[in-house]
Design a protein around this motif. Structure first.
Motif, PDB file in Angstrom:
ATOM      1  N   ALA A  69     -10.320   5.782   5.236  1.00 20.04           N
ATOM      2  CA  ALA A  69     -11.008   7.052   5.454  1.00 20.04           C
ATOM      3  C   ALA A  69     -11.445   7.662   4.122  1.00 20.04           C
ATOM      4  CB  ALA A  69     -10.105   8.019   6.213  1.00 20.04           C
ATOM      5  N   GLN A  70     -10.585   7.573   3.121  1.00 23.52           N
ATOM      6  CA  GLN A  70     -10.923   8.107   1.805  1.00 23.52           C
ATOM      7  C   GLN A  70     -12.103   7.355   1.188  1.00 23.52           C
ATOM      8  OE1 GLN A  70      -7.271   7.879  -0.434  1.00 23.52           O
ATOM      9  NE2 GLN A  70      -6.261   9.474   0.775  1.00 23.52           N
ATOM     10  N   ILE A  71     -12.120   6.030   1.372  1.00 21.97           N
ATOM     11  CA  ILE A  71     -13.220   5.222   0.846  1.00 21.97           C
ATOM     12  C   ILE A  71     -14.532   5.612   1.523  1.00 21.97           C
ATOM     13  CG2 ILE A  71     -14.181   2.880   0.741  1.00 21.97           C
ATOM     14  CD1 ILE A  71     -11.294   1.863   0.452  1.00 21.97           C
ATOM     15  N   GLU A  77      -5.146   3.365   7.179  1.00 23.59           N
ATOM     16  CA  GLU A  77      -6.233   4.129   7.791  1.00 23.59           C
ATOM     17  C   GLU A  77      -6.680   5.267   6.867  1.00 23.59           C
ATOM     18  OE1 GLU A  77      -4.865   5.402  11.589  1.00 23.59           O
ATOM     19  OE2 GLU A  77      -4.432   3.368  12.268  1.00 23.59           O
ATOM     20  N   GLU A  78      -5.711   5.915   6.235  1.00 21.74           N
ATOM     21  CA  GLU A  78      -6.039   7.007   5.319  1.00 21.74           C
ATOM     22  C   GLU A  78      -6.820   6.495   4.115  1.00 21.74           C
ATOM     23  OE1 GLU A  78      -2.347   8.802   4.333  1.00 21.74           O
ATOM     24  OE2 GLU A  78      -2.001   9.618   6.348  1.00 21.74           O
ATOM     25  N   ILE A  79      -6.430   5.312   3.617  1.00 27.18           N
ATOM     26  CA  ILE A  79      -7.133   4.728   2.472  1.00 27.18           C
ATOM     27  C   ILE A  79      -8.586   4.419   2.831  1.00 27.18           C
ATOM     28  CG2 ILE A  79      -7.280   2.697   0.978  1.00 27.18           C
ATOM     29  CD1 ILE A  79      -4.221   2.571   1.038  1.00 27.18           C
ATOM     30  N   ASP A 101     -15.198   8.489   3.013  1.00 29.47           N
ATOM     31  CA  ASP A 101     -15.538   9.857   2.577  1.00 29.47           C
ATOM     32  C   ASP A 101     -16.181   9.845   1.194  1.00 29.47           C
ATOM     33  OD1 ASP A 101     -14.564  11.052   4.891  1.00 29.47           O
ATOM     34  OD2 ASP A 101     -12.556  11.348   4.072  1.00 29.47           O
ATOM     35  N   LYS A 102     -15.587   9.079   0.298  1.00 32.73           N
ATOM     36  CA  LYS A 102     -16.078   9.007  -1.078  1.00 32.73           C
ATOM     37  C   LYS A 102     -17.517   8.506  -1.132  1.00 32.73           C
ATOM     38  CE  LYS A 102     -14.991   6.974  -5.598  1.00 32.73           C
ATOM     39  NZ  LYS A 102     -14.040   6.092  -6.344  1.00 32.73           N
ATOM     40  N   ASN A 103     -17.854   7.631  -0.189  1.00 33.17           N
ATOM     41  CA  ASN A 103     -19.199   7.046  -0.166  1.00 33.17           C
ATOM     42  C   ASN A 103     -20.144   7.786   0.770  1.00 33.17           C
ATOM     43  OD1 ASN A 103     -19.335   4.251  -1.741  1.00 33.17           O
ATOM     44  ND2 ASN A 103     -17.284   4.456  -0.882  1.00 33.17           N
ATOM     45  N   ASN A 153       0.845  -1.201   0.000  1.00 38.42           N
ATOM     46  CA  ASN A 153       0.000   0.000   0.000  1.00 38.42           C
ATOM     47  C   ASN A 153       0.878   1.248   0.000  1.00 38.42           C
ATOM     48  OD1 ASN A 153       1.031  -0.034   2.589  1.00 38.42           O
ATOM     49  ND2 ASN A 153      -0.907   0.437   3.595  1.00 38.42           N
ATOM     50  N   GLU A 212     -12.797   8.757  14.326  1.00 35.67           N
ATOM     51  CA  GLU A 212     -11.528   8.046  14.392  1.00 35.67           C
ATOM     52  C   GLU A 212     -10.989   7.995  15.823  1.00 35.67           C
ATOM     53  OE1 GLU A 212      -8.788   8.709  10.844  1.00 35.67           O
ATOM     54  OE2 GLU A 212     -10.010  10.542  10.763  1.00 35.67           O
TER      55      GLU A 212
END
Length: 273
Positions: free
Chosen positions: A153-155, A149-151, A157-159, A16, A165
């Protein structure tokens, strides 16, 4: 279950790591900046024909300048690192910086004296920047988890999924009771009308005993959390490191209903929606 687990294993990603994973230059720069004035003073020792005289001159002006010299041998002592001195005594490394004689012993025994006299180092600020860059590689293991964790969180957020956290289990009395004295902190918490999801996230690109420990730990706490009405434990993990701990992960897979990786996390997203 076996078919699903095999599919889960086949989806594990090799890495990752993005290019910004390898060095945290903001942290490195700040670490150097914090001691830059002292390093600039110590620069006067470079190329000197009389090292002791240079040490005495710096000492007279600001003895504390020498307190940063542990980093010159790629160590962060913080008053804890112990070494053997020339008398065979076990001493705290920082004590060398409390006298001129101690500083000279430190410089001569470490080999820094010869490095300075021969001008193999031109500037201590640049030299320490290189050392900090090297030491920063020790933080990569932690960064891998943070990136995961950032990945996630992005998923989320995107949804359009709201989450919190780093939430402690003590926020819910019923969860604290089933987990006992363990003050557990969850990476994410997602609260829906019907259920509260307590989520752990990690990524392992390499093997090790920690993977077995993590799988065993989550296998223990998941049923406890799931036994509380309105709560569900969720584990999002990935990385080919799990191939070295496949059996233990499979055991966890059989007792934890909600285990996802970065490929099938979409199933969890759809379930929440």
């Amino acid at each position: 279950m076996n078919k699903n687990f095999n599919k889960f294993m086949s989806q594990l990603q090799e890495t990752n790591q993005t290019l910004d994973f390898f060095c945290d230059f903001n942290k490195i720069t700040q670490n150097v900046e914090d001691i830059k004035l002292s390093l600039c003073m110590l620069n006067s020792m470079i190329g000197t024909s009389d090292l002791r005289r240079s040490v005495e001159a710096i000492w007279k002006r600001d003895p504390s300048a020498f307190n940063v010299m542990d980093i010159l041998i790629a160590i962060r002592s913080n008053g804890k690192k112990k070494v053997i001195n020339n008398l065979g005594q076990c001493v705290i490394l920082d004590t060398f910086f409390s006298s001129i004689d101690g500083i000279m012993e430190y410089l001569e025994t470490t080999g820094l004296a010869d490095i300075f006299k021969s001008r193999k180092i031109k500037d201590l600020v640049d030299y320490v920047f290189g050392i900090e860059t090297g030491l920063d590689t020790n933080a990569r293991k932690n960064r891998s988890g943070h990136i995961m964790e950032e990945i996630v969180a992005q998923i989320l957020d995107k949804n359009g999924i709201k989450y919190r956290e780093e939430v402690y289990a003590s926020e819910w009395n019923e969860i604290s009771q089933v987990l006992g004295d363990d003050e557990k902190r969850f990476d994410f918490v997602i609260e829906t009308i019907s259920k509260t999801y307590l989520i752990e996230v990690n990524f392992y690109s390499g093997g090790g005993s920690k993977l077995n420990e993590v799988a065993r730990s989550y296998s223990d706490i998941a049923p406890k959390i799931n036994s509380v009405t309105g709560f569900e434990f969720v584990w999002i993990t990935d990385g080919i490191g799990w191939k070295t701990a496949k059996n233990k992960l499979q055991e966890a897979y059989s007792v934890i209903p909600h285990i996802y990786n970065l490929t099938n996390i979409v199933d969890f997203i759809n379930a929440i929606k």
